[in-house]
Motif scaffolding. Sequence first.
Motif, short mmCIF file in Angstrom:
data_model
loop_
_atom_site.label_atom_id
_atom_site.label_comp_id
_atom_site.label_asym_id
_atom_site.label_seq_id
_atom_site.Cartn_x
_atom_site.Cartn_y
_atom_site.Cartn_z
N SER A 82 0.72 -1.52 0.06
CA SER A 82 0.06 -0.16 0.10
C SER A 82 0.76 1.16 -0.44
N ILE A 83 2.06 1.27 0.41
CA ILE A 83 2.54 2.82 0.78
C ILE A 83 3.47 2.93 -0.63
N LEU A 84 3.99 1.93 -0.86
CA LEU A 84 4.97 2.08 -1.98
C LEU A 84 4.50 1.75 -2.95
N SER A 85 3.08 1.76 -3.47
CA SER A 85 2.34 2.15 -4.79
C SER A 85 1.25 3.00 -4.44
N ARG A 86 1.80 4.02 -3.35
CA ARG A 86 1.03 5.45 -3.25
C ARG A 86 -0.65 4.86 -2.84
N GLN A 87 -0.64 4.02 -1.86
CA GLN A 87 -2.32 3.47 -1.43
C GLN A 87 -2.64 2.90 -3.05
N SER A 88 -2.45 2.44 -3.74
CA SER A 88 -2.85 1.80 -4.45
C SER A 88 -3.76 1.17 -4.10
N GLN A 89 -5.83 0.20 -4.29
CA GLN A 89 -6.05 -0.92 -3.73
C GLN A 89 -5.28 -2.09 -4.41
N ASN A 90 -5.44 -1.77 -5.25
CA ASN A 90 -5.41 -3.41 -6.24
C ASN A 90 -3.81 -3.74 -5.60
N TRP A 91 -2.64 -2.47 -5.63
CA TRP A 91 -1.45 -3.26 -5.40
C TRP A 91 -1.57 -3.19 -3.59
N LYS A 92 -2.48 -3.00 -3.09
CA LYS A 92 -2.81 -3.08 -1.42
C LYS A 92 -3.47 -4.80 -1.46
N GLY A 93 -4.40 -5.08 -2.50
CA GLY A 93 -4.60 -6.69 -2.59
C GLY A 93 -3.67 -7.65 -2.97
N MET A 94 -3.09 -7.53 -3.07
CA MET A 94 -1.59 -8.53 -3.79
C MET A 94 -0.79 -8.30 -2.26
N GLY A 95 -1.22 -7.57 -1.46
CA GLY A 95 -0.57 -8.26 0.12
C GLY A 95 -1.41 -9.23 0.77
N TRP A 96 -2.75 -8.54 0.86
CA TRP A 96 -4.14 -8.81 1.33
C TRP A 96 -3.71 -10.77 0.71
N LEU A 97 -3.65 -11.04 -0.79
CA LEU A 97 -3.00 -12.12 -1.47
C LEU A 97 -2.14 -12.81 -1.00
N ALA A 98 -0.85 -12.45 -0.21
CA ALA A 98 -0.03 -12.83 0.53
C ALA A 98 -0.15 -13.18 2.02
N LEU A 99 -0.57 -13.12 2.60
CA LEU A 99 -1.22 -12.92 3.74
C LEU A 99 -1.98 -14.31 3.82
N THR A 100 -3.28 -14.49 2.78
CA THR A 100 -4.00 -15.26 2.87
C THR A 100 -3.66 -17.06 2.75
N SER A 101 -2.15 -16.49 1.29
CA SER A 101 -1.32 -17.67 0.52
C SER A 101 -1.06 -17.86 2.03
N THR A 102 0.27 -17.45 2.82
CA THR A 102 0.89 -17.79 4.30
C THR A 102 -0.30 -18.89 4.71
N LEU A 103 -1.89 -17.97 5.11
CA LEU A 103 -2.30 -19.06 5.95
C LEU A 103 -3.05 -20.11 5.66
N VAL A 104 -2.75 -20.42 4.16
CA VAL A 104 -2.76 -21.98 3.43
C VAL A 104 -2.28 -22.76 3.79
N VAL A 105 -0.09 -21.91 2.87
CA VAL A 105 0.30 -22.52 3.49
C VAL A 105 0.69 -23.33 4.87
N TYR A 106 0.53 -22.29 5.63
CA TYR A 106 1.13 -22.78 7.35
C TYR A 106 -0.26 -23.57 7.16
N SER A 107 -1.31 -23.82 7.30
CA SER A 107 -2.29 -24.46 7.34
C SER A 107 -2.31 -26.16 7.08
N TYR A 108 -1.55 -26.73 5.65
CA TYR A 108 -0.95 -27.64 5.43
C TYR A 108 0.31 -28.28 5.63
N TYR A 109 1.13 -27.48 5.91
CA TYR A 109 2.81 -27.42 6.25
C TYR A 109 2.69 -27.79 7.42
N ALA A 110 1.77 -27.18 8.62
CA ALA A 110 1.28 -28.31 9.97
C ALA A 110 0.95 -28.97 9.93
#
Length: 463
Positions: A82-110
């Motif tokens: 968000s900060i580096l794209s000067r508050q672009s919602q689309n790029w912020k969405g990429m951050g959320w994708l990364a976060l959701t993916s972390t949750l998914v990978v964590y769930s089966y990696y565990a």
Amino acid sequence: MSKPIEHLREHWGSRFGFMLAAAGSAIGLGSLWKFPYVAGDHGGGAFVLVYLLATLFICVPLFICELVMGRATQRGAVEAFSILSRQSQNWKGMGWLALTSTLVVYSYYAVVSGWTLNYVILSLSNFTAGKSPEEIRAVFDLLLKAGGMNLFWQFGFLLLTAAVVWGGVRKGIEHWAKILTPALLAILIALFFYAITMPGFHEALRFLLIPDFSKVTPSGILSAVGLSFFTASLGFGIILTYGSYLRPDENLPSMTVAILGSTLGIALIAALTIFPIVFSFGFSPSEGPGLVFKVLPVLFSQLPAPLLISTLFFLLLVFTALTSTVSLLENMTANCIEQFQWSRKKSIVLSTLAAFMLGVPSALAGSGQLFPSWQPIYNADFFATISTLWDRWFLPLSGLLISIFVGYVMDRQLRDKEFLGSSKASYLLPGWLFLIRYVVPIVLILLILEGTNLVSFDALIHN
Ligand code: TRP
């Protein structure tokens, strides 16, 4: 509006501590469980060579991208985009994708990490004594079908990870990385010296280090790229988060080369420890995912001191998985704190619970207790379905977006300043930019096309 970069953010106590934590995140089940069997499946030496090239030309530049983004903003992925794209919602969405993916990978990696814990307990109880090789191999199949036990070990592993992350960056992650990563190295080296004495060592050396180019296929090349990517913990903002705890004067390129170089070294030593045992007993190198859990216990049972060797080996897997799950949980925690203004403890508890709940169908996948018709409908169980989906789609896609973001979208001056840090090596900058702007995106697009079966390069070449 996001808040100005505060100075209260916790930082690593030392450069060495950060490097151990980042290497600990990278060195995981990817290097010790997957690398040996995938290398075995794809003919050994040629695969190792491609893996090395992929680490150098794809993973190193991307790893630097994540560190640059994290250090420049001192934030986790969502805020950083968000900060580096000067508050672009689309790029912020990429951050959320990364976060959701972390949750998914964590769930089966565990779930897989839970198996390693289970095998330590099994080893301590000398479970191979008096069993035939078939009976020993069958233990793993029994475990897969035992839903309740999978849940138990998965939950145990999540708790262990939460206990480490609880202490924060320095007292939790860095402190434990300084204990676990060297311990892992010591165990691995001890087992490696043991493997050197085995009759199959020379065959293993030849198999892994001399490339047979007739075995190189496009899909083999792409699976080497995919695995090197997974091993480096790229794509989901984990390295970005670890980079956000770095001080401004650290030299990112040289630290990256040291971290990924040692990760590669460890994966090779792990393979050079496992294959001599496999060859000495005349097993096939292409055993698949059961290599570590099914074949090795059979072999350990025939060696002197099976209890000791087997316990040490599976303890090694526990340590290596733990330093990786710690990075997954820390990524979720750091972002929850920033997005929802929760306390660190609340973020840890809720992230752990979310990973546990999402992990339930993965843990029960082998037993068929939940979603019994999943397998016939999707032609793979729940665990295989989501792990393949994430490995093939989201991991390379996130990597692609990160390389495009840093290569084309982020402020140039800031990017170049972060890349250089305190170093004077400005001649490296054009090379890095060339890789992240052209080479990395093209290779990742090919990876997505092949991995998702949109195009089969093997078939194209044979026509
Ligand atoms: N790199 C770890 C391994 O090889 C797994 C891992 C940790 C990971 N963090 C990650 C994979 C982030 C993908 C993304 O086992």
